[in-house]
Design an enzyme around this catalytic site. Structure first.
Site, PDB file in Angstrom:
ATOM      1  N   ASP A  12      34.849  40.751  43.048  1.00 27.91           N
ATOM      2  CA  ASP A  12      35.296  41.378  44.317  1.00 27.91           C
ATOM      3  C   ASP A  12      35.888  42.784  43.822  1.00 27.91           C
ATOM      4  OD1 ASP A  12      35.044  39.163  45.899  1.00 27.91           O
ATOM      5  OD2 ASP A  12      36.829  38.623  45.377  1.00 27.91           O
ATOM      6  N   LYS A  15      31.464  45.886  44.460  1.00 23.82           N
ATOM      7  CA  LYS A  15      30.173  45.918  44.100  1.00 23.82           C
ATOM      8  C   LYS A  15      29.242  46.259  45.277  1.00 23.82           C
ATOM      9  CE  LYS A  15      30.522  41.952  42.344  1.00 23.82           C
ATOM     10  NZ  LYS A  15      31.838  41.547  42.368  1.00 23.82           N
ATOM     11  N   GLY A  39      30.492  37.508  48.025  1.00 20.13           N
ATOM     12  CA  GLY A  39      30.826  38.116  49.263  1.00 20.13           C
ATOM     13  C   GLY A  39      30.984  39.489  49.011  1.00 20.13           C
ATOM     14  N   HIS A  40      29.747  40.300  49.416  1.00 19.42           N
ATOM     15  CA  HIS A  40      29.686  41.882  49.033  1.00 19.42           C
ATOM     16  C   HIS A  40      29.828  42.605  50.402  1.00 19.42           C
ATOM     17  CE1 HIS A  40      27.452  40.814  45.156  1.00 19.42           C
ATOM     18  NE2 HIS A  40      28.681  40.357  45.157  1.00 19.42           N
ATOM     19  N   THR A 129      34.314  28.134  45.348  1.00 20.14           N
ATOM     20  CA  THR A 129      34.007  28.346  46.834  1.00 20.14           C
ATOM     21  C   THR A 129      33.450  27.238  47.714  1.00 20.14           C
ATOM     22  OG1 THR A 129      31.771  29.005  46.313  1.00 20.14           O
ATOM     23  CG2 THR A 129      33.358  30.708  46.212  1.00 20.14           C
ATOM     24  N   GLN A 224      29.937  38.321  41.233  1.00 22.87           N
ATOM     25  CA  GLN A 224      31.035  37.836  40.720  1.00 22.87           C
ATOM     26  C   GLN A 224      31.334  38.824  39.302  1.00 22.87           C
ATOM     27  OE1 GLN A 224      28.249  35.155  40.805  1.00 22.87           O
ATOM     28  NE2 GLN A 224      29.252  34.989  42.780  1.00 22.87           N
ATOM     29  N   THR A 239      32.519  30.938  37.066  1.00 24.30           N
ATOM     30  CA  THR A 239      31.316  30.475  37.938  1.00 24.30           C
ATOM     31  C   THR A 239      30.453  29.960  36.767  1.00 24.30           C
ATOM     32  OG1 THR A 239      29.899  31.021  39.628  1.00 24.30           O
ATOM     33  CG2 THR A 239      30.305  32.671  37.811  1.00 24.30           C
ATOM     34  N   THR A 300      34.517  35.631  51.025  1.00 24.57           N
ATOM     35  CA  THR A 300      33.552  34.613  51.509  1.00 24.57           C
ATOM     36  C   THR A 300      34.403  33.283  52.001  1.00 24.57           C
ATOM     37  OG1 THR A 300      31.910  34.840  49.776  1.00 24.57           O
ATOM     38  CG2 THR A 300      32.089  32.718  50.090  1.00 24.57           C
ATOM     39  N   THR A 301      35.421  32.996  51.335  1.00 26.22           N
ATOM     40  CA  THR A 301      36.536  31.730  51.526  1.00 26.22           C
ATOM     41  C   THR A 301      37.769  32.303  52.611  1.00 26.22           C
ATOM     42  OG1 THR A 301      37.769  32.170  49.719  1.00 26.22           O
ATOM     43  CG2 THR A 301      35.627  30.597  49.859  1.00 26.22           C
ATOM     44  N   GLY A 302      37.982  33.584  52.734  1.00 26.00           N
ATOM     45  CA  GLY A 302      39.207  33.976  53.244  1.00 26.00           C
ATOM     46  C   GLY A 302      40.601  33.736  52.407  1.00 26.00           C
ATOM     47  N   PRO A 304      43.707  33.957  50.099  1.00 24.67           N
ATOM     48  CA  PRO A 304      44.527  35.304  49.598  1.00 24.67           C
ATOM     49  C   PRO A 304      44.079  35.409  48.023  1.00 24.67           C
ATOM     50  CG  PRO A 304      45.963  33.537  50.023  1.00 24.67           C
ATOM     51  CD  PRO A 304      44.623  32.953  50.637  1.00 24.67           C
ATOM     52  N   ARG A 305      43.799  36.742  47.723  1.00 25.55           N
ATOM     53  CA  ARG A 305      43.620  36.979  46.359  1.00 25.55           C
ATOM     54  C   ARG A 305      44.910  37.236  45.649  1.00 25.55           C
ATOM     55  NH1 ARG A 305      39.029  41.219  48.050  1.00 25.55           N
ATOM     56  NH2 ARG A 305      37.312  40.179  48.380  1.00 25.55           N
ATOM     57  N   GLY A 415      38.457  54.588  49.461  1.00 22.72           N
ATOM     58  CA  GLY A 415      38.416  54.076  50.869  1.00 22.72           C
ATOM     59  C   GLY A 415      37.316  53.230  50.842  1.00 22.72           C
TER      60      GLY A 415
HETATM   61  P1  GDP Z   1      32.330  42.746  46.030  1.00 20.17           P
HETATM   62  O1  GDP Z   1      32.397  41.247  46.090  1.00 20.17           O
HETATM   63  O2  GDP Z   1      32.530  43.137  44.602  1.00 20.17           O
HETATM   64  O3  GDP Z   1      31.321  43.555  46.707  1.00 20.17           O
HETATM   65  O4  GDP Z   1      33.794  43.353  46.575  1.00 20.17           O
HETATM   66  P2  GDP Z   1      34.182  42.743  48.133  1.00 20.17           P
HETATM   67  O5  GDP Z   1      33.496  43.188  49.208  1.00 20.17           O
HETATM   68  O6  GDP Z   1      34.360  41.205  48.042  1.00 20.17           O
HETATM   69  O7  GDP Z   1      35.896  43.183  48.161  1.00 20.17           O
HETATM   70  C1  GDP Z   1      36.046  44.398  47.972  1.00 20.17           C
HETATM   71  C2  GDP Z   1      36.912  44.773  49.168  1.00 20.17           C
HETATM   72  O8  GDP Z   1      37.407  46.201  49.081  1.00 20.17           O
HETATM   73  C3  GDP Z   1      35.886  44.901  50.664  1.00 20.17           C
HETATM   74  O9  GDP Z   1      36.788  44.488  51.613  1.00 20.17           O
HETATM   75  C4  GDP Z   1      35.876  46.479  50.589  1.00 20.17           C
HETATM   76  O10 GDP Z   1      35.588  46.792  52.090  1.00 20.17           O
HETATM   77  C5  GDP Z   1      37.112  47.035  50.192  1.00 20.17           C
HETATM   78  N1  GDP Z   1      36.803  48.158  49.609  1.00 20.17           N
HETATM   79  C6  GDP Z   1      35.878  48.622  48.443  1.00 20.17           C
HETATM   80  N2  GDP Z   1      36.213  50.017  47.952  1.00 20.17           N
HETATM   81  C7  GDP Z   1      37.537  50.273  48.462  1.00 20.17           C
HETATM   82  C8  GDP Z   1      38.166  51.196  48.272  1.00 20.17           C
HETATM   83  O11 GDP Z   1      37.854  52.319  47.526  1.00 20.17           O
HETATM   84  N3  GDP Z   1      39.436  51.446  48.875  1.00 20.17           N
HETATM   85  C9  GDP Z   1      39.703  50.457  49.918  1.00 20.17           C
HETATM   86  N4  GDP Z   1      40.953  50.602  50.491  1.00 20.17           N
HETATM   87  N5  GDP Z   1      39.031  49.340  49.844  1.00 20.17           N
HETATM   88  C10 GDP Z   1      37.776  49.661  49.211  1.00 20.17           C
HETATM   89  P1  IMO Z   2      31.648  38.587  44.552  1.00 17.60           P
HETATM   90  O1  IMO Z   2      30.246  38.540  44.014  1.00 17.60           O
HETATM   91  C1  IMO Z   2      35.440  36.594  43.299  1.00 17.60           C
HETATM   92  C2  IMO Z   2      35.384  32.238  41.772  1.00 17.60           C
HETATM   93  C3  IMO Z   2      35.745  31.376  42.622  1.00 17.60           C
HETATM   94  C4  IMO Z   2      36.397  30.371  41.480  1.00 17.60           C
HETATM   95  C5  IMO Z   2      35.414  30.438  40.346  1.00 17.60           C
HETATM   96  C6  IMO Z   2      34.064  29.447  40.615  1.00 17.60           C
HETATM   97  O2  IMO Z   2      32.118  38.554  45.670  1.00 17.60           O
HETATM   98  O3  IMO Z   2      32.303  39.298  43.328  1.00 17.60           O
HETATM   99  P2  IMO Z   2      31.964  28.808  42.336  1.00 17.60           P
HETATM  100  O4  IMO Z   2      32.114  28.586  43.590  1.00 17.60           O
HETATM  101  O5  IMO Z   2      31.458  30.277  41.621  1.00 17.60           O
HETATM  102  O6  IMO Z   2      31.795  27.658  41.557  1.00 17.60           O
HETATM  103  O7  IMO Z   2      33.554  29.158  41.873  1.00 17.60           O
HETATM  104  O8  IMO Z   2      34.733  31.625  40.717  1.00 17.60           O
HETATM  105  N1  IMO Z   2      34.207  33.175  42.615  1.00 17.60           N
HETATM  106  C7  IMO Z   2      34.656  34.547  42.638  1.00 17.60           C
HETATM  107  N2  IMO Z   2      35.546  35.504  42.734  1.00 17.60           N
HETATM  108  N3  IMO Z   2      34.241  37.126  43.553  1.00 17.60           N
HETATM  109  C8  IMO Z   2      33.203  36.282  43.694  1.00 17.60           C
HETATM  110  O9  IMO Z   2      31.907  36.822  43.937  1.00 17.60           O
HETATM  111  C9  IMO Z   2      33.222  35.156  43.081  1.00 17.60           C
HETATM  112  N4  IMO Z   2      32.415  33.836  43.217  1.00 17.60           N
HETATM  113  C10 IMO Z   2      32.845  32.850  42.771  1.00 17.60           C
HETATM  114  O10 IMO Z   2      36.835  31.966  43.348  1.00 17.60           O
HETATM  115  O11 IMO Z   2      37.600  30.792  40.893  1.00 17.60           O
HETATM  116 MG    MG Z   3      33.323  39.622  47.065  1.00 14.51          MG
END
Ligand code: GDP
Ligand code: IMO
Ligand code: MG
Length: 424
Positions: A12, A15, A39-40, A129, A224, A239, A300-302, A304-305, A415
């Site tokens: 998260d 990416k 979840g990207h 997840t 991940q 994972t 992906t799951t909602g 809280p991080r 942002g």
């Molecule tokens: P990923 O799994 O690595 O693709 O990351 P996620 O999409 O799961 O989580 C990143 C979150 O941060 C998303 O809600 C993005 O919209 C948000 N985001 C990405 N870059 C920025 C940033 O520079 N500032 C803020 N405030 N949010 C960001």
């Molecule tokens: P992205 O690509 C953050 C975490 C899960 C759990 C562990 C194992 O969006 O960065 P799994 O379902 O893979 O067997 O769960 O890995 N996890 C992630 N955490 N971002 C992810 O993907 C993740 N994919 C799995 O929360 O701790």
């Molecule tokens: Mg993600």
């Protein structure tokens, strides 16, 4: 130029956003490990997309996207994502290819993922997840997996499924006391996907090889993060795939000699979702503050991080493991307004200073971070376009991260939108 983008924390990192930004200068975007546990998020204009399986490059018309052999595919999730994209006017057919060698997730994988997590309640849940990722990769390694290409030959597919289901039903009924699965129902369900799924397949390793030979630029989209890598992460709280750089090679069938650059993505602080050690995790009101400001809820799951200060020990580990040549620092805007910001530059365990990341869970949970404290900045930076416009203390923070990581920062994100990206 062929580039691999790697998450250098616990996932998260942002990416999706960076892939979307870098995809403009690439021809082919490849996912190579993980599945719909990822979840990207990509935002532009008034649109927000969360991609779980399909590479984030799909949002750029004309780019080709590949789901490599190292990804595990839940067909239902795949079709749902294709449908969502088409509904949003994104053309998918003809520019998305799926490896015949990718393993498929079956309902018993999800069921076993859930049962295993529940049976460990109050002891050692991973906090997965529950998408069936771990059980599917376990089957792959145990040579009990079923691949997308197996659907080509219905009789062969049925034989494989019958063999696998015998064992799964033993497990489900005798170990977990759950209901057995019906071979007939499952076989019918998956054969009904046959044509729809096979329409997307090809020999993706060969496709990528030929694209590279024709001078096309390939961008590898990691899922991940390095600390969730099954070998190099916080095992067993990881994972089940290789989220570090080696996964890109194995999971796409592309030689390392074709790779020009490996880029690391980190947040300006740290987050983690699910269980496991997290030395710099916040205590008290900082947790809520950063979680709310950074909107830190799983894509992906909602869930809280968990949030904490930047941990240079784990990121340095990721720099070394992956050979990161440059960094993208995300969400710097979230740290604006704090009186001070902290960076963990080492750990302390039993009175001893550790400069390198210790692999064992036993040690990690006993580590206290050794912090360096810097002055914060109060200005809103979400509109910053150039280095010179950053507040002095934000510049100092970034320079200090560069020093500690011994890696240049090339992108700073301020942002979630495409245009909130500063190139250095
Ligand atoms: P990923 O799994 O690595 O693709 O990351 P996620 O999409 O799961 O989580 C990143 C979150 O941060 C998303 O809600 C993005 O919209 C948000 N985001 C990405 N870059 C920025 C940033 O520079 N500032 C803020 N405030 N949010 C960001
Ligand atoms: P992205 O690509 C953050 C975490 C899960 C759990 C562990 C194992 O969006 O960065 P799994 O379902 O893979 O067997 O769960 O890995 N996890 C992630 N955490 N971002 C992810 O993907 C993740 N994919 C799995 O929360 O701790
Ligand atoms: Mg993600």
């Amino acid at each position: 130029m062929n580039r691999i983008l790697i998450g250098a924390q616990w996932g998260d990192e942002g990416k999706g956003k960076i892939i979307d930004v870098l995809a403009r200068k690439s021809n082919v975007i490849v996912r190579y490990q993980g599945g719909n546990n990822a979840g990207h998020t990509v935002k532009f204009g008034k649109k927000k997309f969360i991609l779980h399986l399909i590479p984030s490059g799909i949002l750029h018309p004309g780019k080709v996207c590949v789901i490599g052999n190292g990804v595990v595919i839940d067909p239902e999730a795949f079709f749902q994502e294709v449908k969502m994209l088409e509904k949003e006017g994104v053309k998918v057919k003809g520019r998305l290819f799926v490896s015949e060698q990718a393993h498929m997730i079956f309902p018993y994988h999800r069921q076993l993922d859930r049962l295993k997590e529940e049976s460990h309640k109050n002891k050692k849940t991973i906090g997965t997840t529950k998408k069936g990722i771990g059980p599917c990769y376990a089957d792959k390694m145990a040579r009990m997996g079923i691949r997308v290409g197996d659907l080509k030959y219905p009789q062969y597919f049925k034989e494989r499924l019958a063999y696998v289901i015998r064992e799964k039903n033993e497990l489900l009924t005798k170990i977990y006391g759950d209901a057995p699965l019906s071979f007939a129902k499952l076989s019918k369900q998956y054969l009904s996907y046959r044509k729809r799924l096979l329409d997307f397949t090809c020999n993706t390793s060969l496709y990528l090889y030929e694209a590279a030979r024709r001078g096309k630029d390939i961008l590898f989209e990691g899922a991940q993060g390095t600390l969730l890598d099954v070998d190099h992460g916080t095992y067993p709280f990881v994972t089940s795939s290789n989220a570090s750089v080696g996964g890109a090679i194995i999971g796409s069938g592309v030689s390392p000699t074709l790779i020009d650059r490996v880029i690391g993505v980190v947040k300006a602080y740290t987050t983690r979702v699910g269980e496991g050690p997290f030395p710099t995790e916040f205590e008290g009101p900082m947790m809520e503050l950063i979680r709310n400001k950074g909107e830190e809820f799983g894509s992906t799951t909602g869930r809280p991080r968990r949030c904490g200060w930047f941990d240079a020990v784990i990121v340095k580990h990721a720099v070394r493991i992956n050979g990161l040549g440059e960094m993208a620092i995300m969400k710097l805007d979230v740290l604006s307004g704090l009186p001070e910001v902290k960076i963990a530059k080492a750990y302390k365990m039993n009175g001893k200073i550790l400069k390198n990341y210790p692999h064992s869970e036993y040690e990690l949970v006993r580590c206290e971070p050794v912090y360096e404290t810097m002055k914060g900045w109060q200005e809103d930076i979400t509109g910053v376009k150039k280095w010179k416009d950053f507040p002095v203390n934000a510049k100092k923070y970034l320079r200090r991260l560069e020093d500690l990581l011994e890696t240049p920062i090339k992108i700073v994100s301020v942002g979630s939108k495409r245009d909130q990206t500063v190139f250095l």
